[in-house]
Design an enzyme around this catalytic site. Structure first.
Site: not given
Ligand code: S3P
Length: 455
Positions: A37, A109, A137, A182, A184, A336
């Site tokens: 970020r 991801g 994914r 999530s 992400q 995680d």
């Molecule tokens: C992350 C969010 C998580 C985590 C990943 C990092 C992030 O994934 O598992 O290692 O940096 O926002 P999800 O948001 O898909 O759960």
């Protein structure tokens, strides 16, 4: 000594039980989520941002490379001789340039999904694609909301997987309830919202890690976070009329998810004690600490900083552990950490049950399958559940065969967890195949382990 316990052969390592105590103080690399970020939001800021202690993992270097490809000047600073300090010449929200070739998002991801949000806001064409694991994914979870905002975005297999092709620009705001917990997905929408007309509102039933919110606030951007009476988190992000992002100066704290392997090593290894310094201990990240305490772990957290994120030192001492039922509501706060929790549970007395963790099936590997496969191979009594697993732990667990071969399934956290299991297991002679993936998050892992077992 190291040679006896950790013997490397190309992409595999032979691990033998440690049977020796340690008392140590260590640090781990900068947090991966914040490192991603910081590079992204520094690139979009108006002016120079300084980022120190950036994670130099493969995933984070892919983020640096991606923004360089988008025309951002990101330089190593090396002021104090540290290769982890960077100067980012922010291009401003509308200063990115159309990439001339495919952007490689490696195994990440987070990079794939957050970058898709930013690219959706930019009036140009781009394609993003990762490694053979990343490209399986699920991406519909971001393609759908970005589509609702007006982005033209397409993915392989009827919008299911990367590569993603994005014709960005012309976004409008939405109200969106994120269907899976999530960070992400939430962050992808928040970043797209910076380019949209009007304010975007995102609701999460269960609040997830809030590093995007915290960094945007540090940049003076209007982001409002409320806790509605129904619980969860309601996030409002102003759109393109809100102006730009201020540059910042940030020191990235250590990654809790990397520290977790050493917390586990400390509490499982007889007579040992370990302190891990300067760790990010954001409430949404430290679910594992609470679960380990429920299991009887002797842990101590000392907070050393609170802005823009909470940072502290964690002390972990060898403890007799008992099995527990992990509260399903704790799952997003330790998403995680299930691979290493499964190792801890294998050596705890009694039954540990994990449910409500179906998301583990769509991480860097199907982590439920990978955990069950590997722990079964070393003799753990484990049962696979649709959304978790059940382990009947045994503090005296001994290796069953002459040589047990385990597989990382290309997943860094599975590889590191099984190495810790091998060091704890009595009579262990374990070969772990596929260890290069550890570079995805923690290239310094083996050096840190060696520092402990060579004392
Ligand atoms: C992350 C969010 C998580 C985590 C990943 C990092 C992030 O994934 O598992 O290692 O940096 O926002 P999800 O948001 O898909 O759960």
């Amino acid at each position: 000594m190291t040679k006896d316990l950790l013997e490397f052969k190309r992409d595999k390592v032979l691990v033998e039980g440690l049977l020796k105590e340690f008392n140590a103080v260590i640090e781990v690399p900068g947090d991966k989520s914040i490192s991603h970020r910081a590079v992204m939001l520094g690139s979009l800021a108006d002016g120079k941002s300084y980022v120190s202690n950036l994670s130099l993992s493969r995933d984070n270097l892919a983020t640096v490379a991606a923004f360089r490809k988008l025309g951002v000047d990101i330089k190593k600073q090396n002021l104090n001789g540290s290769p982890k300090d960077f100067l980012i010449e922010g291009a401003g929200l509308y200063g990115l340039k159309e990439p001339e070739s495919i952007i490689n998002t490696a195994n990440s991801g987070t990079l794939t999904r957050l970058l898709a949000g930013i690219l959706a806001g930019n009036d140009f064409f781009s394609v993003i694609s990762g490694d053979k694991y990343l490209n399986f994914r699920p991406m519909r979870r971001i393609i759908e909301p970005l589509g609702l905002m007006g982005a033209k975005i397409a993915g392989r297999d009827k919008n299911t997987y990367p590569p993603l092709a994005i014709f960005g620009g012309g976004l409008k705001s939405i109200f969106y309830e994120v269907p899976v917990p999530s960070a992400q997905v939430k962050s992808c929408i928040m970043l797209a919202a910076l380019f949209a007309e009007g304010g975007t509102v995102i609701y999460e039933k269960k609040a997830t890690r809030d590093h995007t919110e915290n960094l945007l606030k540090l940049q003076g951007y209007p982001v409002r976070v409320e806790i509605p009476s129904a619980g969860g988190s309601l996030i409002t992000v102003k759109g393109r009329d809100a102006g730009g992002l201020n540059p910042f100066n940030i020191k990235i704290p250590g990654d809790f998810s990397s520290a977790a392997f050493f917390i586990a090593f400390g509490i499982l290894n007889k007579g040992s004690e370990i302190t891990i310094k300067n760790i990010l201990v954001n409430e949404k990240r430290i679910g594992l600490l609470k679960v380990l305490e429920m299991m009887g772990a002797d842990l101590n957290l000392t907070i050393t900083d609170t802005v823009p994120e909470t940072v502290g030192d964690i002390k972990a001492k060898y403890s007799a552990l008992k099995g527990i039922t992990v509260p399903p509501e704790a799952v997003p706060d330790m998403i995680d950490e299930f691979p290493i929790l499964s190792v801890v549970a294998s050596f705890a007395d009694g039954k540990t049950t994990v449910t409500g963790a179906k998301e583990l099936r769509v991480k860097e590997s199907d982590r439920i399958k990978a955990i069950v496969y590997n722990l079964k191979a070393i003799g753990v009594d484990i049962k696979e559940l649709e959304d978790g697993f059940e382990i009947n732990g045994d503090p005296d667990l001994k290796n069953v065969g002459n040589l047990t071969v385990l597989n990382s399934f290309g997943d860094h956290r599975i590889a590191m967890s099984m190495i810790i299991a091998g060091l704890i297991l009595k009579n262990a002679k374990i070969e772990i195949r596929g260890i290069r993936c550890i570079n995805t998050s923690f290239p310094e892992f083996f050096d840190t382990v060696s520092g402990l077992i060579n004392r």
